[in-house]
Design a protein around this motif. Structure first.
Motif, PDB file in Angstrom:
ATOM      1  N   LYS A  48       0.837  -1.207   0.000  1.00 16.68           N
ATOM      2  CA  LYS A  48       0.000   0.000   0.000  1.00 16.68           C
ATOM      3  C   LYS A  48       0.867   1.250   0.000  1.00 16.68           C
ATOM      4  O   LYS A  48       0.602   2.221  -0.730  1.00 16.68           O
ATOM      5  CB  LYS A  48      -0.919  -0.014   1.226  1.00 16.68           C
ATOM      6  N   GLU A  49       1.919   1.224   0.802  1.00 16.94           N
ATOM      7  CA  GLU A  49       2.816   2.379   0.882  1.00 16.94           C
ATOM      8  C   GLU A  49       3.662   2.523  -0.387  1.00 16.94           C
ATOM      9  O   GLU A  49       4.019   3.635  -0.787  1.00 16.94           O
ATOM     10  CB  GLU A  49       3.738   2.223   2.097  1.00 16.94           C
ATOM     11  N   ALA A  50       3.970   1.405  -1.017  1.00 17.77           N
ATOM     12  CA  ALA A  50       4.832   1.430  -2.196  1.00 17.77           C
ATOM     13  C   ALA A  50       4.098   1.826  -3.472  1.00 17.77           C
ATOM     14  O   ALA A  50       4.734   2.234  -4.449  1.00 17.77           O
ATOM     15  CB  ALA A  50       5.465   0.055  -2.393  1.00 17.77           C
ATOM     16  N   LYS A  51       2.792   1.723  -3.476  1.00 19.67           N
ATOM     17  CA  LYS A  51       1.993   2.025  -4.670  1.00 19.67           C
ATOM     18  C   LYS A  51       2.217   3.463  -5.137  1.00 19.67           C
ATOM     19  O   LYS A  51       2.273   4.393  -4.337  1.00 19.67           O
ATOM     20  CB  LYS A  51       0.513   1.802  -4.357  1.00 19.67           C
ATOM     21  N   GLY A  52       2.368   3.633  -6.454  1.00 20.72           N
ATOM     22  CA  GLY A  52       2.560   4.956  -7.019  1.00 20.72           C
ATOM     23  C   GLY A  52       1.251   5.594  -7.439  1.00 20.72           C
ATOM     24  O   GLY A  52       0.179   4.996  -7.303  1.00 20.72           O
ATOM     25  N   ALA A  53       1.333   6.783  -7.998  1.00 19.99           N
ATOM     26  CA  ALA A  53       0.129   7.513  -8.403  1.00 19.99           C
ATOM     27  C   ALA A  53      -0.664   6.766  -9.474  1.00 19.99           C
ATOM     28  O   ALA A  53      -1.889   6.853  -9.531  1.00 19.99           O
ATOM     29  CB  ALA A  53       0.520   8.898  -8.919  1.00 19.99           C
ATOM     30  N   ASN A  54       0.042   6.006 -10.325  1.00 21.81           N
ATOM     31  CA  ASN A  54      -0.633   5.308 -11.424  1.00 21.81           C
ATOM     32  C   ASN A  54      -0.755   3.800 -11.215  1.00 21.81           C
ATOM     33  O   ASN A  54      -1.278   3.109 -12.104  1.00 21.81           O
ATOM     34  CB  ASN A  54       0.092   5.582 -12.739  1.00 21.81           C
ATOM     35  N   GLY A  55      -0.300   3.310 -10.070  1.00 29.38           N
ATOM     36  CA  GLY A  55      -0.449   1.883  -9.821  1.00 29.38           C
ATOM     37  C   GLY A  55       0.771   1.256  -9.197  1.00 29.38           C
ATOM     38  O   GLY A  55       1.608   1.933  -8.592  1.00 29.38           O
ATOM     39  N   LEU A  56       0.884  -0.054  -9.380  1.00 28.84           N
ATOM     40  CA  LEU A  56       1.925  -0.819  -8.690  1.00 28.84           C
ATOM     41  C   LEU A  56       2.339  -2.030  -9.520  1.00 28.84           C
ATOM     42  O   LEU A  56       1.488  -2.758 -10.047  1.00 28.84           O
ATOM     43  CB  LEU A  56       1.381  -1.297  -7.337  1.00 28.84           C
ATOM     44  N   LEU A  57       3.647  -2.236  -9.614  1.00 27.06           N
ATOM     45  CA  LEU A  57       4.190  -3.442 -10.227  1.00 27.06           C
ATOM     46  C   LEU A  57       4.810  -4.298  -9.125  1.00 27.06           C
ATOM     47  O   LEU A  57       5.697  -3.837  -8.402  1.00 27.06           O
ATOM     48  CB  LEU A  57       5.253  -3.094 -11.270  1.00 27.06           C
ATOM     49  N   VAL A  58       4.334  -5.523  -9.001  1.00 28.33           N
ATOM     50  CA  VAL A  58       4.867  -6.480  -8.044  1.00 28.33           C
ATOM     51  C   VAL A  58       5.497  -7.621  -8.826  1.00 28.33           C
ATOM     52  O   VAL A  58       4.856  -8.196  -9.716  1.00 28.33           O
ATOM     53  CB  VAL A  58       3.762  -7.032  -7.115  1.00 28.33           C
ATOM     54  N   MET A  59       6.751  -7.932  -8.504  1.00 25.77           N
ATOM     55  CA  MET A  59       7.436  -9.035  -9.192  1.00 25.77           C
ATOM     56  C   MET A  59       8.032  -9.988  -8.158  1.00 25.77           C
ATOM     57  O   MET A  59       8.767  -9.566  -7.273  1.00 25.77           O
ATOM     58  CB  MET A  59       8.539  -8.508 -10.103  1.00 25.77           C
ATOM     59  N   PHE A  60       7.696 -11.264  -8.284  1.00 25.44           N
ATOM     60  CA  PHE A  60       8.306 -12.288  -7.446  1.00 25.44           C
ATOM     61  C   PHE A  60       9.590 -12.741  -8.126  1.00 25.44           C
ATOM     62  O   PHE A  60       9.587 -13.121  -9.299  1.00 25.44           O
ATOM     63  CB  PHE A  60       7.327 -13.450  -7.229  1.00 25.44           C
ATOM     64  N   THR A  61      10.684 -12.661  -7.384  1.00 21.04           N
ATOM     65  CA  THR A  61      11.986 -12.937  -7.966  1.00 21.04           C
ATOM     66  C   THR A  61      12.909 -13.500  -6.894  1.00 21.04           C
ATOM     67  O   THR A  61      12.467 -13.854  -5.798  1.00 21.04           O
ATOM     68  CB  THR A  61      12.561 -11.661  -8.610  1.00 21.04           C
ATOM     69  N   CYS A  62      14.180 -13.619  -7.201  1.00 17.07           N
ATOM     70  CA  CYS A  62      15.156 -14.124  -6.245  1.00 17.07           C
ATOM     71  C   CYS A  62      16.550 -13.765  -6.739  1.00 17.07           C
ATOM     72  O   CYS A  62      16.693 -12.940  -7.647  1.00 17.07           O
ATOM     73  CB  CYS A  62      14.999 -15.646  -6.059  1.00 17.07           C
ATOM     74  N   ASN A  63      17.583 -14.401  -6.162  1.00 13.04           N
ATOM     75  CA  ASN A  63      18.963 -14.130  -6.568  1.00 13.04           C
ATOM     76  C   ASN A  63      19.556 -15.247  -7.405  1.00 13.04           C
ATOM     77  O   ASN A  63      20.579 -15.049  -8.060  1.00 13.04           O
ATOM     78  CB  ASN A  63      19.873 -13.976  -5.339  1.00 13.04           C
ATOM     79  N   THR A  64      18.950 -16.428  -7.352  1.00 13.17           N
ATOM     80  CA  THR A  64      19.631 -17.641  -7.801  1.00 13.17           C
ATOM     81  C   THR A  64      19.039 -18.328  -9.028  1.00 13.17           C
ATOM     82  O   THR A  64      19.728 -19.110  -9.679  1.00 13.17           O
ATOM     83  CB  THR A  64      19.656 -18.658  -6.655  1.00 13.17           C
ATOM     84  N   CYS A  65      17.796 -18.096  -9.351  1.00 14.11           N
ATOM     85  CA  CYS A  65      17.136 -18.794 -10.459  1.00 14.11           C
ATOM     86  C   CYS A  65      17.798 -18.443 -11.797  1.00 14.11           C
ATOM     87  O   CYS A  65      17.990 -17.263 -12.102  1.00 14.11           O
ATOM     88  CB  CYS A  65      15.659 -18.408 -10.497  1.00 14.11           C
ATOM     89  N   PRO A  66      18.133 -19.430 -12.615  1.00 13.66           N
ATOM     90  CA  PRO A  66      18.724 -19.153 -13.928  1.00 13.66           C
ATOM     91  C   PRO A  66      17.861 -18.248 -14.803  1.00 13.66           C
ATOM     92  O   PRO A  66      18.385 -17.452 -15.583  1.00 13.66           O
ATOM     93  CB  PRO A  66      18.869 -20.546 -14.550  1.00 13.66           C
ATOM     94  N   TYR A  67      16.541 -18.362 -14.673  1.00  8.38           N
ATOM     95  CA  TYR A  67      15.653 -17.511 -15.467  1.00  8.38           C
ATOM     96  C   TYR A  67      15.679 -16.068 -14.976  1.00  8.38           C
ATOM     97  O   TYR A  67      15.579 -15.140 -15.772  1.00  8.38           O
ATOM     98  CB  TYR A  67      14.222 -18.069 -15.450  1.00  8.38           C
TER      99      TYR A  67
END
Length: 200
Positions: A48-67
């Motif tokens: 909620k705090e991170a959302k910008g004026a036009n919306g929000l992009l959420v990405m699930f990621t990590c450090n190790t996955c080859p992709y």
């Protein structure tokens, strides 16, 4: 033998789907928007705090996955594009089962510094957000509009394994259409990547 193999693959896929509770449907509100998560800066932040004026992009990621590694440049490009369009950006590391093998909080800090992240990269403790979103892969993207409604879910583009074969940049197109107040032409695509390492 082949049938046994197919059944095993199906069982694995269904298990991943069940663990996550199924994917968040298009039109859904941002789930668990008030939960505070620890950012690499040390501060606590909610979606909620991170959302910008036009919306929000959420990405699930990590450090190790080859992709994830194959998509490093594309991740940075799309995150900057989102920020330039006044979208909040939050990357979540939900690999609770891999904290001792490259996805610890310290590893996240080091990885973000190496990549030059200037957006939130947070620890998803106990997979709370991954489970709420129904996320199963890294990378996996969720785009919300200014009202906090999901308008796109899926991959960054149509060739996660090979940037030279990209024909359509799904997420960038969705952001562009969102900014132009157009209906999102491709609302969902298949996320390709490593499974999120949930705690057993």
């Amino acid at each position: 033998m082949r049938m046994k193999y197919l059944f095993a693959i199906t069982a694995i896929a269904l298990t991943a789907f069940t663990l996550a509770g199924g994917p968040l449907p298009i039109g859904s509100a941002v789930p668990k928007a008030d939960i505070k998560m620890k950012d690499i800066s040390g501060q606590l932040v909610s979606l909620k705090e991170a959302k910008g004026a036009n919306g929000l992009l959420v990405m699930f990621t990590c450090n190790t996955c080859p992709y994830v590694i194959k998509n490093q440049a594309r991740t940075k490009e799309i995150c900057r594009y989102a920020i330039n369009n006044k979208l909040g950006v939050v990357l979540l590391n939900s690999n609770e089962g891999g904290r001792r093998s490259g996805d610890s909080y310290a590893d996240m800090q080091a990885y973000a510094k190496e990549q030059g992240y200037d957006w939130y990269y947070v620890l998803d403790s106990d997979n709370l957000l991954a489970d709420a979103f129904g996320a199963t892969r890294t990378p996996e993207c969720f785009l919300f509009d200014k009202d906090g409604k999901l308008v796109y879910h899926g991959a960054i583009d149509d060739s996660p394994a090979d940037i030279s074969n990209v024909h359509r940049t799904h997420l960038k197109e969705a952001i562009g259409e969102l900014m132009a107040s157009k209906d999102i032409s491709v609302k969902e695509s298949r996320s390709v990547g490593c499974s999120i390492k949930r705690k057993e």
